[in-house]
Write a protein that holds these residues in place. Structure first.
Motif, mmCIF file in Angstrom:
data_model
loop_
_atom_site.group_PDB
_atom_site.id
_atom_site.type_symbol
_atom_site.label_atom_id
_atom_site.label_comp_id
_atom_site.label_asym_id
_atom_site.label_seq_id
_atom_site.Cartn_x
_atom_site.Cartn_y
_atom_site.Cartn_z
ATOM 1 N N TYR A 168 32.057 36.269 -7.649
ATOM 2 C CA TYR A 168 33.248 36.694 -8.370
ATOM 3 C C TYR A 168 33.598 35.714 -9.483
ATOM 4 C CZ TYR A 168 33.552 39.498 -4.154
ATOM 5 O OH TYR A 168 33.253 40.350 -3.123
ATOM 6 N N VAL A 169 34.569 36.109 -10.285
ATOM 7 C CA VAL A 169 35.110 35.243 -11.322
ATOM 8 C C VAL A 169 36.592 35.008 -11.000
ATOM 9 C CG1 VAL A 169 35.747 35.105 -13.764
ATOM 10 C CG2 VAL A 169 33.507 35.986 -13.108
ATOM 11 N N VAL A 170 37.010 33.753 -11.081
ATOM 12 C CA VAL A 170 38.409 33.412 -10.838
ATOM 13 C C VAL A 170 39.106 33.213 -12.176
ATOM 14 C CG1 VAL A 170 40.015 31.777 -9.774
ATOM 15 C CG2 VAL A 170 37.836 32.314 -8.642
ATOM 16 N N ALA A 171 40.180 33.971 -12.377
ATOM 17 C CA ALA A 171 40.993 33.828 -13.584
ATOM 18 C C ALA A 171 42.119 32.846 -13.285
ATOM 19 C CB ALA A 171 41.567 35.171 -14.008
ATOM 20 N N HIS A 172 42.209 31.768 -14.063
ATOM 21 C CA HIS A 172 43.306 30.809 -13.953
ATOM 22 C C HIS A 172 44.335 31.186 -15.022
ATOM 23 C CE1 HIS A 172 41.162 27.918 -11.254
ATOM 24 N NE2 HIS A 172 40.126 28.552 -11.763
ATOM 25 N N HIS A 173 45.529 31.538 -14.564
ATOM 26 C CA HIS A 173 46.535 32.054 -15.488
ATOM 27 C C HIS A 173 47.881 31.402 -15.216
ATOM 28 C CE1 HIS A 173 47.834 34.657 -12.124
ATOM 29 N NE2 HIS A 173 46.530 34.809 -11.919
ATOM 30 N N LEU A 174 48.903 31.806 -15.936
ATOM 31 C CA LEU A 174 50.205 31.142 -15.859
ATOM 32 C C LEU A 174 50.856 31.247 -14.486
ATOM 33 C CD1 LEU A 174 51.721 32.064 -19.338
ATOM 34 C CD2 LEU A 174 50.482 29.997 -18.653
ATOM 35 N N SER A 175 50.458 32.258 -13.699
ATOM 36 C CA SER A 175 51.065 32.442 -12.380
ATOM 37 C C SER A 175 50.174 31.992 -11.237
ATOM 38 C CB SER A 175 51.440 33.921 -12.185
ATOM 39 O OG SER A 175 52.369 34.334 -13.159
ATOM 40 N N GLY A 176 49.014 31.418 -11.554
ATOM 41 C CA GLY A 176 48.134 30.947 -10.483
ATOM 42 C C GLY A 176 46.685 31.336 -10.709
ATOM 43 N N GLU A 177 46.030 31.785 -9.638
ATOM 44 C CA GLU A 177 44.615 32.159 -9.697
ATOM 45 C C GLU A 177 44.433 33.555 -9.118
ATOM 46 O OE1 GLU A 177 42.395 29.272 -7.560
ATOM 47 O OE2 GLU A 177 43.294 27.555 -8.576
ATOM 48 N N THR A 178 43.531 34.326 -9.709
ATOM 49 C CA THR A 178 43.268 35.690 -9.251
ATOM 50 C C THR A 178 41.788 35.982 -9.365
ATOM 51 O OG1 THR A 178 45.449 36.387 -10.053
ATOM 52 C CG2 THR A 178 43.872 38.118 -9.537
ATOM 53 N N ILE A 179 41.244 36.692 -8.363
ATOM 54 C CA ILE A 179 39.836 37.065 -8.359
ATOM 55 C C ILE A 179 39.631 38.321 -9.193
ATOM 56 C CG2 ILE A 179 37.933 37.912 -6.930
ATOM 57 C CD1 ILE A 179 39.015 36.206 -4.661
ATOM 58 N N LEU A 180 38.619 38.291 -10.044
ATOM 59 C CA LEU A 180 38.227 39.457 -10.833
ATOM 60 C C LEU A 180 36.861 39.929 -10.351
ATOM 61 C CD1 LEU A 180 39.109 38.227 -14.445
ATOM 62 C CD2 LEU A 180 40.607 39.352 -12.784
ATOM 63 N N ASP A 181 36.703 41.217 -10.219
ATOM 64 C CA ASP A 181 35.426 41.760 -9.766
ATOM 65 C C ASP A 181 34.565 42.155 -10.964
ATOM 66 O OD1 ASP A 181 33.511 42.533 -7.960
ATOM 67 O OD2 ASP A 181 34.285 44.565 -7.768
ATOM 68 N N GLU A 182 34.424 41.224 -11.915
ATOM 69 C CA GLU A 182 33.598 41.434 -13.096
ATOM 70 C C GLU A 182 32.837 40.137 -13.351
ATOM 71 O OE1 GLU A 182 35.489 43.443 -16.458
ATOM 72 O OE2 GLU A 182 37.293 43.648 -15.222
ATOM 73 N N SER A 183 31.672 40.251 -13.949
ATOM 74 C CA SER A 183 30.869 39.057 -14.199
ATOM 75 C C SER A 183 31.373 38.322 -15.431
ATOM 76 C CB SER A 183 29.398 39.436 -14.386
ATOM 77 O OG SER A 183 29.201 40.075 -15.639
ATOM 78 N N LEU A 184 31.054 37.041 -15.497
ATOM 79 C CA LEU A 184 31.432 36.241 -16.655
ATOM 80 C C LEU A 184 30.769 36.783 -17.916
ATOM 81 C CD1 LEU A 184 33.309 33.758 -16.621
ATOM 82 C CD2 LEU A 184 31.287 32.323 -16.817
ATOM 83 N N LYS A 185 29.543 37.266 -17.770
ATOM 84 C CA LYS A 185 28.817 37.819 -18.923
ATOM 85 C C LYS A 185 29.537 39.048 -19.474
ATOM 86 C CE LYS A 185 24.219 39.402 -20.344
ATOM 87 N NZ LYS A 185 22.815 39.645 -19.899
ATOM 88 N N GLU A 186 30.006 39.921 -18.581
ATOM 89 C CA GLU A 186 30.730 41.127 -19.012
ATOM 90 C C GLU A 186 32.026 40.754 -19.722
ATOM 91 O OE1 GLU A 186 29.355 44.259 -15.512
ATOM 92 O OE2 GLU A 186 31.059 42.932 -15.167
#
Length: 248
Positions: A168-186
């Motif tokens: 998975y890819v973890v998005a670090h954002h203003l409210s914390g961290e969230t898992i994205l089910d998309e590849s870094l390449k995409e």
């Protein structure tokens, strides 16, 4: 308010009856059909064109996950809320673009909240069409993400970096961290103008780069609004330094 047309799919008659009773007290819903397996459900979807499918996962024959994948491929798919006794299928369930994941016995208030989320996500179809047109030229403004609360829409503008973590890819954002089910390449392919690759496993938001800092023999990118400071690979370091010189 326009009522959501709901199809209930579950191989257990008592489970279908319970959902039917609960939906009867939710004014925004009307049950238009039921099915005891995925094959019958697919026919019901084709014949009834429901707005929402309440879907069990483990059933005789094909699973609810397989049905959800088929539905998501339709031009105008119904929203899906999984209603299951098993918590281990949450991530693959949300990978099918499900709106909710409820555990049996279904709680009425949780069902009501999940239905409300469907209405918010599907409400103005015209707005969605406008968003799709915008996405073609500028990329999405929101990314579908998975959290313990279910599926969420994460504003791209709040994301400071994207870090690859296993599958998975973890998005670090203003409210914390969230898992994205998309590849870094995409993600890089879609948002390449807004995010720059600093490492084979990291993209950072260009507009929120503060600078570089030394970390032993390495460098890390400092970002506004989040503590995460992604590592810069040696190969990427010259181009990252040039970019920072240009924007800072």
């Amino acid at each position: 308010m326009t009522q959501l047309r709901v199809l209930i799919v579950d191989d257990e008659p008592l489970a279908r009856a319970r959902l039917d009773r609960q939906l009867a007290v939710i004014d925004s819903c009307v049950v238009v059909g039921e099915a005891a397996n995925t094959e019958a459900a697919l026919m019901q979807v084709q014949n009834l064109d429901p707005d929402l499918v309440l879907l069990d996962i483990e059933m005789p024959g094909s699973s609810g996950l397989e049905l959800a994948q088929q539905l998501s491929a339709r031009d105008c798919p119904p929203a899906v809320i999984f209603c299951t006794a098993h918590d281990e299928f949450a991530l693959p369930a949300f990978a099918t673009s499900a709106v909710g994941y409820l555990l049996k016995p279904i709680n009425l208030e949780q069902l009501r909240q999940a239905v409300a989320k469907v209405q918010r996500l599907s409400k103005p179809q015209q707005r969605r069409l406008e968003e799709q047109e915008s996405e073609k030229s500028h990329g999405r403004s929101r990314i579908k993400a998975v959290s313990r609360r279910g599926v969420e829409l994460l504003e791209v503008d709040t994301i400071r970096c994207l870090i690859a973590d296993s599958k998975y890819v973890v998005a670090h954002h203003l409210s914390g961290e969230t898992i994205l089910d998309e590849s870094l390449k995409e993600l890089e392919s879609e948002f390449g103008e807004r995010f720059v690759r600093v490492h084979r496993g990291a993209l950072v938001a260009v507009d929120f780069i503060i600078g570089l800092r030394r970390d032993g023999g390495n460098y890390r990118v400092e970002l506004d609004g989040v503590p995460e400071a992604p590592l810069v690979s040696r190969r990427m370091l010259p181009s990252v330094k040039a970019l920072i010189t240009e924007i800072c």
